[in-house]
Write a protein that holds these residues in place. Sequence first.
Motif, PDB file in Angstrom:
ATOM      1  N   GLU A 143       0.764  -1.139   0.066  1.00  0.00           N
ATOM      2  CA  GLU A 143       0.079  -0.009  -0.167  1.00  0.00           C
ATOM      3  C   GLU A 143       0.976   0.994  -0.343  1.00  0.00           C
ATOM      4  O   GLU A 143       0.706   2.012  -0.792  1.00  0.00           O
TER       5      GLU A 143
ATOM      6  N   ARG B  88       1.135   4.040  -2.910  1.00  0.00           N
ATOM      7  CA  ARG B  88       0.401   5.309  -2.616  1.00  0.00           C
ATOM      8  C   ARG B  88       1.846   6.783  -2.582  1.00  0.00           C
ATOM      9  O   ARG B  88       1.122   8.090  -3.932  1.00  0.00           O
TER      10      ARG B  88
ATOM     11  N   GLN C  14      -5.228   5.196  -8.826  1.00  0.00           N
ATOM     12  CA  GLN C  14      -6.313   4.272  -7.493  1.00  0.00           C
ATOM     13  C   GLN C  14      -6.408   2.998  -8.174  1.00  0.00           C
ATOM     14  O   GLN C  14      -6.948   2.884  -6.799  1.00  0.00           O
ATOM     15  N   ASP C  15      -6.401   2.754  -9.210  1.00  0.00           N
ATOM     16  CA  ASP C  15      -7.295   1.444  -9.159  1.00  0.00           C
ATOM     17  C   ASP C  15      -5.396   0.266  -8.427  1.00  0.00           C
ATOM     18  O   ASP C  15      -6.429  -0.814  -8.074  1.00  0.00           O
TER      19      ASP C  15
ATOM     20  N   ILE D 122      -4.134   0.655  -6.136  1.00  0.00           N
ATOM     21  CA  ILE D 122      -4.258   1.323  -4.468  1.00  0.00           C
ATOM     22  C   ILE D 122      -5.672   0.926  -4.102  1.00  0.00           C
ATOM     23  O   ILE D 122      -5.803  -0.074  -2.977  1.00  0.00           O
ATOM     24  N   ASP D 123      -7.093   0.751  -4.568  1.00  0.00           N
ATOM     25  CA  ASP D 123      -7.743  -0.282  -4.461  1.00  0.00           C
ATOM     26  C   ASP D 123      -7.720  -1.630  -4.427  1.00  0.00           C
ATOM     27  O   ASP D 123      -8.367  -2.696  -3.834  1.00  0.00           O
TER      28      ASP D 123
ATOM     29  N   LEU E 178      -6.439  -2.087  -1.139  1.00  0.00           N
ATOM     30  CA  LEU E 178      -6.812  -2.502   0.165  1.00  0.00           C
ATOM     31  C   LEU E 178      -8.128  -3.648   0.064  1.00  0.00           C
ATOM     32  O   LEU E 178      -8.843  -4.151   0.449  1.00  0.00           O
ATOM     33  N   LEU E 179      -8.904  -3.627  -0.979  1.00  0.00           N
ATOM     34  CA  LEU E 179      -8.946  -5.114  -1.681  1.00  0.00           C
ATOM     35  C   LEU E 179      -8.340  -6.316  -0.650  1.00  0.00           C
ATOM     36  O   LEU E 179      -9.556  -7.556  -0.111  1.00  0.00           O
TER      37      LEU E 179
ATOM     38  N   ARG F 187      -8.951  -6.529   2.819  1.00  0.00           N
ATOM     39  CA  ARG F 187     -10.212  -6.978   3.417  1.00  0.00           C
ATOM     40  C   ARG F 187     -10.255  -8.121   3.387  1.00  0.00           C
ATOM     41  O   ARG F 187     -10.637  -8.842   4.006  1.00  0.00           O
TER      42      ARG F 187
ATOM     43  N   ASP G 167      -9.128   0.275   8.575  1.00  0.00           N
ATOM     44  CA  ASP G 167      -8.931   0.211   7.365  1.00  0.00           C
ATOM     45  C   ASP G 167     -10.390   1.554   6.482  1.00  0.00           C
ATOM     46  O   ASP G 167     -10.135   2.390   5.583  1.00  0.00           O
TER      47      ASP G 167
ATOM     48  N   THR H 141      -9.869   5.932   5.265  1.00  0.00           N
ATOM     49  CA  THR H 141      -9.788   6.062   3.800  1.00  0.00           C
ATOM     50  C   THR H 141     -10.802   6.343   3.464  1.00  0.00           C
ATOM     51  O   THR H 141     -11.792   6.104   1.909  1.00  0.00           O
TER      52      THR H 141
END
Length: 476
Positions: A363, A367, A406-407, A409-410, A413-414, A417, A429, A433
Amino acid sequence: MKFIKENRKKISWLSLVVLLLFTSCQEQLSTDPVDRVVPNTVDDYHAVMVGGLPGVYHAFTDLMTDDVVAKNYTSYNNPSVYSEWSKAYLWIDQRASDEPTNPEYAWRWYYADIYKLNLVIANVMDADGDKEFAASILGEALLTRAYSYFMLVNLFSKHFDANTADTDLGVPVLLEPLDAGFHYFSRNTIAEVYNQVEADLLQGLELINDAYIEKPKFHFSKVSALAFASRFYLYKGDFEKTLEYSNAAWEMNSSLLDHNIFPNPDKGEVFEPLPHANNYFTDKRENVLFIRPAYFAVNYFRSGYYANEFTRIYEYRDLRGRQNFTFTNTSTPNYITLKLSLSYDQYNYPLFRTEEVLLNRAEALARIGGDNNKADVLRDLNKLRINRFQPEYYVAYKFSDFKTQQDLIDAVLLERRKEFCYEGQRWFDLKRTGYPELVHTFNGERYVLQENDPRYILQIPDNELINNPEIEQNPR
């Protein structure tokens, strides 16, 4: 008495904290003429420090996230559990309670631990005994105090924002032991709390000595302290330092859990849920860095809170989605996680593991941005994911899969999760976010936690507010 700021106003300190101090080690320590427990030796202070090791007081936050859904099967659910847990599920500011689903429980016990740790930090180096052992005890006590304040400020305050942290209200910071009775302190700012956490964390890292830690998976060790630093700087938004400490932790332990070691029903192998749940997090797992005993599990069979919708986020052949959940029965068609014990008894709960170190690093790289960092993010994501699929179904991520920063980063994050569900990380989180909107349904009614809802910041407990009119509560 020294506080973090000399001119602090007052807020009530739990008077019961002195009674809690020696509950786990009283028989090992001497008493003074008025029957108070008095530590004298390094071993005495080690016993006190062990009594202040972090508990899993924040596990109830999973109920507040989008990973859980309530299903009211009146003939199956435990009605008292279903009712008690609904307060967290519906983001209700709770009354005083000793239940582990209550923020008041977290506030009280984190501060009770801090009280014990302050006693150790103030005195262990002057106690009789091995000074190198004493220094390591001091290091672990500092790390544990840092962790306690880190959890408190992230539960009861906004997420750290460098632009406003100097004025945003944090939690009270006390750095020295207290005598019995009521003492009053005000809330420090988030910046002050984070500065204290950082100071304790870095000093603790310097002092802790693994040679004195008999059960490193149940204590802070050098590698789990580095993992803590990795998380701390990620939350603070200092991504360069996140990389520094993630790399240092990864260099010490780069083991990852391979889900291919578990029985696979697709291959005709017998997969047994109960042994899986009881052995997922143990001190025998190399990827586990720090575990603590806990009693609250969102996967209690008859709680009424399940993982139904959440299970759909996994790709079809992702072994986590197939091995980490079990179906209850056809009359109550619900899924619960198998990452923790299936009973309401004590079980091992992970505070830090290598997979988090890897994803913290990914991450931070995502970023920071740039093609070189993007390549390293894909390296880390693929390193994890290759252990989450059977070899014949694994497909590596490539550059063209992610069009924007951003794709990428997402995607990280996924992965967080999916990897850390029901380990107490999702709520934090969500906060860090962007405080997104969440929707829960309960007994046929729809409840909404709005985007940037003030209830993302848990309310200071009633007992604290009632006993100290000067403390500033969180807005509602």
